[in-house]
Design a protein around this motif. Structure first.
Motif, PDB file in Angstrom:
ATOM      1  N   LYS A 145      25.103  28.965  38.104  1.00 35.56           N
ATOM      2  CA  LYS A 145      25.670  28.860  36.763  1.00 35.56           C
ATOM      3  C   LYS A 145      25.141  29.932  35.830  1.00 35.56           C
ATOM      4  N   THR A 146      23.923  30.387  36.051  1.00 36.91           N
ATOM      5  CA  THR A 146      23.304  31.326  35.121  1.00 36.91           C
ATOM      6  C   THR A 146      23.139  32.724  35.696  1.00 36.91           C
ATOM      7  N   THR A 147      23.720  32.962  36.866  1.00 34.95           N
ATOM      8  CA  THR A 147      23.649  34.272  37.503  1.00 34.95           C
ATOM      9  C   THR A 147      25.056  34.802  37.729  1.00 34.95           C
ATOM     10  N   MET A 148      25.300  36.032  37.317  1.00 35.49           N
ATOM     11  CA  MET A 148      26.620  36.619  37.503  1.00 35.49           C
ATOM     12  C   MET A 148      26.916  36.819  38.986  1.00 35.49           C
ATOM     13  N   PRO A 149      28.137  36.497  39.412  1.00 33.38           N
ATOM     14  CA  PRO A 149      28.472  36.687  40.825  1.00 33.38           C
ATOM     15  C   PRO A 149      28.663  38.166  41.166  1.00 33.38           C
ATOM     16  N   THR A 150      28.424  38.507  42.402  1.00 32.88           N
ATOM     17  CA  THR A 150      28.741  39.844  42.878  1.00 32.88           C
ATOM     18  C   THR A 150      30.229  39.897  43.217  1.00 32.88           C
ATOM     19  N   ALA A 151      30.723  41.093  43.459  1.00 31.77           N
ATOM     20  CA  ALA A 151      32.130  41.238  43.839  1.00 31.77           C
ATOM     21  C   ALA A 151      32.434  40.474  45.123  1.00 31.77           C
ATOM     22  N   ALA A 152      31.474  40.421  46.030  1.00 33.07           N
ATOM     23  CA  ALA A 152      31.671  39.707  47.294  1.00 33.07           C
ATOM     24  C   ALA A 152      31.699  38.202  47.090  1.00 33.07           C
ATOM     25  N   GLU A 153      30.978  37.713  46.072  1.00 27.71           N
ATOM     26  CA  GLU A 153      30.909  36.277  45.804  1.00 27.71           C
ATOM     27  C   GLU A 153      32.051  35.781  44.938  1.00 27.71           C
ATOM     28  N   ALA A 154      32.674  36.653  44.161  1.00 29.16           N
ATOM     29  CA  ALA A 154      33.681  36.243  43.193  1.00 29.16           C
ATOM     30  C   ALA A 154      34.919  35.664  43.871  1.00 29.16           C
ATOM     31  N   LEU A 155      35.527  34.690  43.210  1.00 27.62           N
ATOM     32  CA  LEU A 155      36.755  34.077  43.713  1.00 27.62           C
ATOM     33  C   LEU A 155      37.888  35.090  43.704  1.00 27.62           C
ATOM     34  N   ALA A 156      38.855  34.891  44.584  1.00 27.41           N
ATOM     35  CA  ALA A 156      39.929  35.881  44.782  1.00 27.41           C
ATOM     36  C   ALA A 156      40.914  35.915  43.627  1.00 27.41           C
ATOM     37  N   GLY A 157      41.166  34.765  42.985  1.00 26.56           N
ATOM     38  CA  GLY A 157      42.142  34.728  41.910  1.00 26.56           C
ATOM     39  C   GLY A 157      43.556  34.869  42.429  1.00 26.56           C
ATOM     40  N   SER A 191      31.576  29.362  37.528  1.00 27.36           N
ATOM     41  CA  SER A 191      30.709  30.537  37.369  1.00 27.36           C
ATOM     42  C   SER A 191      30.846  31.520  38.522  1.00 27.36           C
ATOM     43  N   LEU A 192      31.932  31.420  39.282  1.00 29.69           N
ATOM     44  CA  LEU A 192      32.171  32.338  40.389  1.00 29.69           C
ATOM     45  C   LEU A 192      33.296  33.337  40.098  1.00 29.69           C
ATOM     46  N   THR A 193      33.620  33.483  38.817  1.00 28.53           N
ATOM     47  CA  THR A 193      34.593  34.511  38.424  1.00 28.53           C
ATOM     48  C   THR A 193      33.937  35.597  37.576  1.00 28.53           C
ATOM     49  N   GLY A 194      32.798  35.287  36.970  1.00 24.48           N
ATOM     50  CA  GLY A 194      32.091  36.227  36.115  1.00 24.48           C
ATOM     51  C   GLY A 194      32.580  36.273  34.685  1.00 24.48           C
ATOM     52  N   HIS A 195      33.600  35.480  34.356  1.00 19.44           N
ATOM     53  CA  HIS A 195      34.155  35.512  33.006  1.00 19.44           C
ATOM     54  C   HIS A 195      33.340  34.676  32.029  1.00 19.44           C
ATOM     55  N   THR A 196      33.494  35.010  30.765  1.00 17.88           N
ATOM     56  CA  THR A 196      32.967  34.180  29.700  1.00 17.88           C
ATOM     57  C   THR A 196      34.131  33.680  28.845  1.00 17.88           C
ATOM     58  N   GLN A 197      34.002  32.496  28.267  1.00 14.15           N
ATOM     59  CA  GLN A 197      35.049  31.964  27.396  1.00 14.15           C
ATOM     60  C   GLN A 197      35.140  32.853  26.166  1.00 14.15           C
ATOM     61  N   THR A 198      36.321  33.391  25.919  1.00  9.82           N
ATOM     62  CA  THR A 198      36.498  34.456  24.929  1.00  9.82           C
ATOM     63  C   THR A 198      37.640  34.127  23.979  1.00  9.82           C
ATOM     64  N   VAL A 199      37.490  34.556  22.727  1.00 10.84           N
ATOM     65  CA  VAL A 199      38.543  34.408  21.726  1.00 10.84           C
ATOM     66  C   VAL A 199      39.110  35.783  21.391  1.00 10.84           C
ATOM     67  N   MET A 200      40.408  35.910  21.505  1.00 11.58           N
ATOM     68  CA  MET A 200      41.109  37.104  21.046  1.00 11.58           C
ATOM     69  C   MET A 200      41.473  36.928  19.582  1.00 11.58           C
ATOM     70  N   VAL A 201      41.147  37.906  18.757  1.00 11.03           N
ATOM     71  CA  VAL A 201      41.475  37.869  17.329  1.00 11.03           C
ATOM     72  C   VAL A 201      42.323  39.100  17.011  1.00 11.03           C
TER      73      VAL A 201
END
Length: 217
Positions: A10-22, A94-104
């Motif tokens: 949860k607190t460690t960014m995933p590597t490209a190999a670990e990230a979900l395919a989407g 936490s396997l995508t590397g994204h953060t919850q973000t607001v577009m303004v």
């Protein structure tokens, strides 16, 4: 050991190999802003600028922006990660590397980018690593994703100004906000757009440090 590994994930960014395919196609989202009825996706009118802020739960953060004079529209989504077109549940892993973000989307003739930065830094705690309050994980990390060289320079300057204000106030924390050019922004599902207006029950507000930036901003 399992719980330790889950917490680290949860607190460690995933590597490209670990990230979900989407997926190749965008997930379904709302077409219009629930409050203002403005389109959530571009094209936007000439002269408007786009800014992206991550400061904990996007359901709480978004409502800080949409009523500001000069804001054209806001939307929630996912940024700063690796997985294309992620779903909320995928981001939550936490396997995508994204953060919850607001577009303004705002009119710089009515509302300055510096004013948005001031709100950003004052209304959450940018010294917390991978968390806000009781919300822990990479998805809750503090981040500013910029859309121009001017925004990038201003974001770094205001960060430094706020660090100086923290130190003057006796706050010992160091700002950990991630600042960099925006890459892909993926709109969240319709149920997560303007969540605070769709669900009027009380939500915990963003808790800042209590330290203000200089008034000239």
């Amino acid at each position: 050991m399992f719980l330790v590994e889950m917490f680290q994930r949860k607190t460690t960014m995933p590597t490209a190999a670990e990230a979900l395919a989407g997926r190749a196609e965008p997930i379904e989202t709302a077409a219009l802003h629930f409050v203002t009825n403005q389109p959530l996706k571009p094209p936007f009118a000439d002269g408007l600028e786009i800014a992206y802020f991550a400061m904990g739960r996007f359901s709480v953060a978004e409502k800080l922006f949409w009523a500001l004079p000069g804001v054209h529209v806001t939307a929630t989504g996912y940024a700063g990660g690796l997985t294309p077109n992620p779903t909320y549940q995928e981001v939550l892993s936490s396997l995508t590397g994204h953060t919850q973000t607001v577009m303004v989307v705002f009119d710089p003739g009515e509302l300055s980018y510096e004013a948005l930065l001031k709100l950003f830094f004052e209304r959450h705690d940018p010294t917390k690593v991978m968390r806000q309050g009781n919300d822990i994980g990479t998805i809750f990390r503090s981040a500013i994703f910029t859309t121009s060289d001017a925004q990038l320079a201003q974001a770094k300057q205001v960060r430094d100004d706020y660090q100086a204000a923290l130190e003057q106030a006796g706050h010992t924390g160091r700002i950990v906000t991630e600042i960099g050019p925006a890459a892909a922004f993926y709109h969240a599902e319709a149920s997560h757009q303007q969540h605070a207006a769709r669900n009027t029950g009380s939500q915990p507000g963003s808790k800042g440090t209590g330290v203000r930036l200089p008034d000239h901003l």
